[in-house]
Design an enzyme around this catalytic site. Structure first.
Site, mmCIF file in Angstrom:
data_model
loop_
_atom_site.group_PDB
_atom_site.id
_atom_site.type_symbol
_atom_site.label_atom_id
_atom_site.label_comp_id
_atom_site.label_asym_id
_atom_site.label_seq_id
_atom_site.Cartn_x
_atom_site.Cartn_y
_atom_site.Cartn_z
ATOM 1 N N LYS A 1 1.399 27.733 30.623
ATOM 2 C CA LYS A 1 0.823 29.062 30.397
ATOM 3 C C LYS A 1 -0.611 28.972 29.888
ATOM 4 O O LYS A 1 -1.488 29.660 30.383
ATOM 5 C CB LYS A 1 1.639 29.852 29.368
ATOM 6 C CG LYS A 1 3.031 30.215 29.790
ATOM 7 C CD LYS A 1 3.681 31.192 28.812
ATOM 8 C CE LYS A 1 3.775 30.701 27.379
ATOM 9 N NZ LYS A 1 4.691 29.559 27.191
ATOM 10 N N ARG A 29 7.349 37.887 22.928
ATOM 11 C CA ARG A 29 8.429 36.911 22.874
ATOM 12 C C ARG A 29 9.734 37.549 22.422
ATOM 13 O O ARG A 29 10.748 36.859 22.336
ATOM 14 C CB ARG A 29 8.068 35.800 21.883
ATOM 15 C CG ARG A 29 7.317 34.610 22.511
ATOM 16 C CD ARG A 29 6.773 33.785 21.370
ATOM 17 N NE ARG A 29 6.680 32.376 21.617
ATOM 18 C CZ ARG A 29 5.522 31.740 21.787
ATOM 19 N NH1 ARG A 29 4.391 32.412 21.858
ATOM 20 N NH2 ARG A 29 5.496 30.434 21.929
ATOM 21 N N ARG A 75 1.629 15.879 24.838
ATOM 22 C CA ARG A 75 0.471 16.773 24.796
ATOM 23 C C ARG A 75 -0.363 16.555 23.530
ATOM 24 O O ARG A 75 0.169 16.585 22.421
ATOM 25 C CB ARG A 75 0.991 18.214 24.865
ATOM 26 C CG ARG A 75 -0.080 19.246 24.985
ATOM 27 C CD ARG A 75 0.474 20.534 25.534
ATOM 28 N NE ARG A 75 1.228 21.310 24.540
ATOM 29 C CZ ARG A 75 1.653 22.563 24.756
ATOM 30 N NH1 ARG A 75 1.411 23.158 25.898
ATOM 31 N NH2 ARG A 75 2.312 23.198 23.827
ATOM 32 N N ARG A 83 12.461 24.015 19.671
ATOM 33 C CA ARG A 83 11.638 25.057 20.288
ATOM 34 C C ARG A 83 12.184 25.468 21.642
ATOM 35 O O ARG A 83 12.258 26.654 21.957
ATOM 36 C CB ARG A 83 10.219 24.526 20.515
ATOM 37 C CG ARG A 83 9.238 24.880 19.456
ATOM 38 C CD ARG A 83 7.957 24.147 19.734
ATOM 39 N NE ARG A 83 7.017 24.937 20.488
ATOM 40 C CZ ARG A 83 6.026 24.411 21.189
ATOM 41 N NH1 ARG A 83 5.873 23.116 21.285
ATOM 42 N NH2 ARG A 83 5.189 25.199 21.821
ATOM 43 N N ARG A 138 -0.036 18.776 18.046
ATOM 44 C CA ARG A 138 0.457 19.926 17.296
ATOM 45 C C ARG A 138 1.782 19.568 16.645
ATOM 46 O O ARG A 138 2.619 18.927 17.263
ATOM 47 C CB ARG A 138 0.646 21.109 18.244
ATOM 48 C CG ARG A 138 -0.671 21.775 18.605
ATOM 49 C CD ARG A 138 -0.541 22.732 19.760
ATOM 50 N NE ARG A 138 0.712 23.489 19.730
ATOM 51 C CZ ARG A 138 1.004 24.445 20.607
ATOM 52 N NH1 ARG A 138 0.144 24.768 21.548
ATOM 53 N NH2 ARG A 138 2.145 25.064 20.547
HETATM 54 P P1 AMP Z 1 2.422 28.843 21.298
HETATM 55 O O1 AMP Z 1 1.103 28.184 21.163
HETATM 56 O O2 AMP Z 1 2.372 30.069 22.157
HETATM 57 O O3 AMP Z 1 3.523 27.906 21.724
HETATM 58 O O4 AMP Z 1 2.823 29.381 19.837
HETATM 59 C C1 AMP Z 1 2.974 28.505 18.752
HETATM 60 C C2 AMP Z 1 3.847 29.152 17.679
HETATM 61 O O5 AMP Z 1 3.251 30.372 17.207
HETATM 62 C C3 AMP Z 1 5.233 29.559 18.129
HETATM 63 O O6 AMP Z 1 6.150 28.487 18.121
HETATM 64 C C4 AMP Z 1 5.582 30.640 17.120
HETATM 65 O O7 AMP Z 1 5.937 30.067 15.879
HETATM 66 C C5 AMP Z 1 4.255 31.352 16.944
HETATM 67 N N1 AMP Z 1 4.087 32.465 17.903
HETATM 68 C C6 AMP Z 1 3.153 32.577 18.890
HETATM 69 N N2 AMP Z 1 3.296 33.722 19.559
HETATM 70 C C7 AMP Z 1 4.346 34.382 18.995
HETATM 71 C C8 AMP Z 1 5.005 35.617 19.260
HETATM 72 N N3 AMP Z 1 4.623 36.425 20.266
HETATM 73 N N4 AMP Z 1 6.047 35.967 18.456
HETATM 74 C C9 AMP Z 1 6.450 35.178 17.447
HETATM 75 N N5 AMP Z 1 5.900 33.984 17.159
HETATM 76 C C10 AMP Z 1 4.851 33.578 17.924
#
Ligand code: AMP
Length: 219
Positions: free
Chosen positions: A13, A88, A127, A171, A160
């Site tokens: 994404k 989400r 990654r 996750r 990360r």
């Molecule tokens: P990502 O980089 O999109 O994988 O997001 C990293 C982390 O940020 C996720 O594992 C969540 O803990 C938090 N996060 C990001 N977007 C959301 C969302 N829309 N709702 C809830 N938590 C989020």
């Protein structure tokens, strides 16, 4: 256009959102990036988010929805948005529908990037990211020229916390359920487009573009 990229972590994404938002002139909004920036800046929002992120859990809706709605109310979001990592949860999707409905620019399409889960495990645990410019590398698929160092600014790459193997499994398990729920939500609204997320990134971009063009031609 108002577009959403949907897919499990590691489906590509972030990479695709960067390429597509640039070529379509859309504002790329990644709630994950926003949370990481807030955490790095040490804001109150950032420290609330950090506790959940480091455990591989979702940040609570009231925090996430508030932050996102504030962002899409900014003038630069008027050019159209590409959402990456939001929504989400169903309440997030509903809050987004209300906000976009009020400004007369509903979601045009939800692009669901599909990748088999065994591939996701391999992709995610390899990654590495540049904390300075955000470039994403992969130890097998797209390694930096010098191991551990960013090609663009020579910053030391970091992994990360939520890309480390034990957290990745948590996750993926947590994400599978809500991803399917959101896919059904947008399928019911006739907005869902399934995209094959395997193979080289340029091929995936081409398939995403074809889906977006078909929506824009129909609209
Ligand atoms: P990502 O980089 O999109 O994988 O997001 C990293 C982390 O940020 C996720 O594992 C969540 O803990 C938090 N996060 C990001 N977007 C959301 C969302 N829309 N709702 C809830 N938590 C989020």
């Amino acid at each position: 256009m108002q577009l959403i990229l949907l897919g499990l972590p590691g489906a590509g994404k972030g990479t695709q959102a960067k390429v597509l938002s640039e070529s379509l002139g859309l504002l790329h909004i990644s709630t994950g990036d926003m949370f990481r920036e807030a955490a790095a800046a040490g804001t109150e929002l950032g420290s609330r988010a950090q506790d959940h992120m480091s455990r591989g859990e979702l940040v609570p809706d009231e925090v996430t929805i508030g932050m996102l709605l504030e962002r899409i109310a900014q003038p630069d979001a008027g050019q159209g948005i590409m959402l990456d990592g939001f929504p989400r949860t169903i309440p997030q999707a509903e809050a987004l529908d209300v906000a976009l409905g009020e400004r007369g620019t509903p979601i045009d399409a939800v692009l669901y990037i599909q990748v088999p889960e065994s591939d996701l495990m391999t992709r995610l645990t390899g990654r590495w990211t540049c904390p300075q410019c955000g470039t994403i590398y992969h130890v097998q698929a797209s390694p930096p020229k010098t191991a551990g160092v960013c090609d663009h600014d020579e910053t030391q790459l970091t992994q990360r916390a939520d890309d480390q193997p034990d957290t990745v499994k948590t996750r993926l398990d947590a994400n599978r359920e809500w991803t399917e729920q959101l896919a059904s939500y947008y399928e019911n609204a006739s907005k869902l487009h399934d995209i094959d997320g395997t193979g080289d990134p340029a091929g995936i971009t081409a398939r995403l573009m074809a889906a977006i063009e078909s929506v824009s031609a129909a609209g």
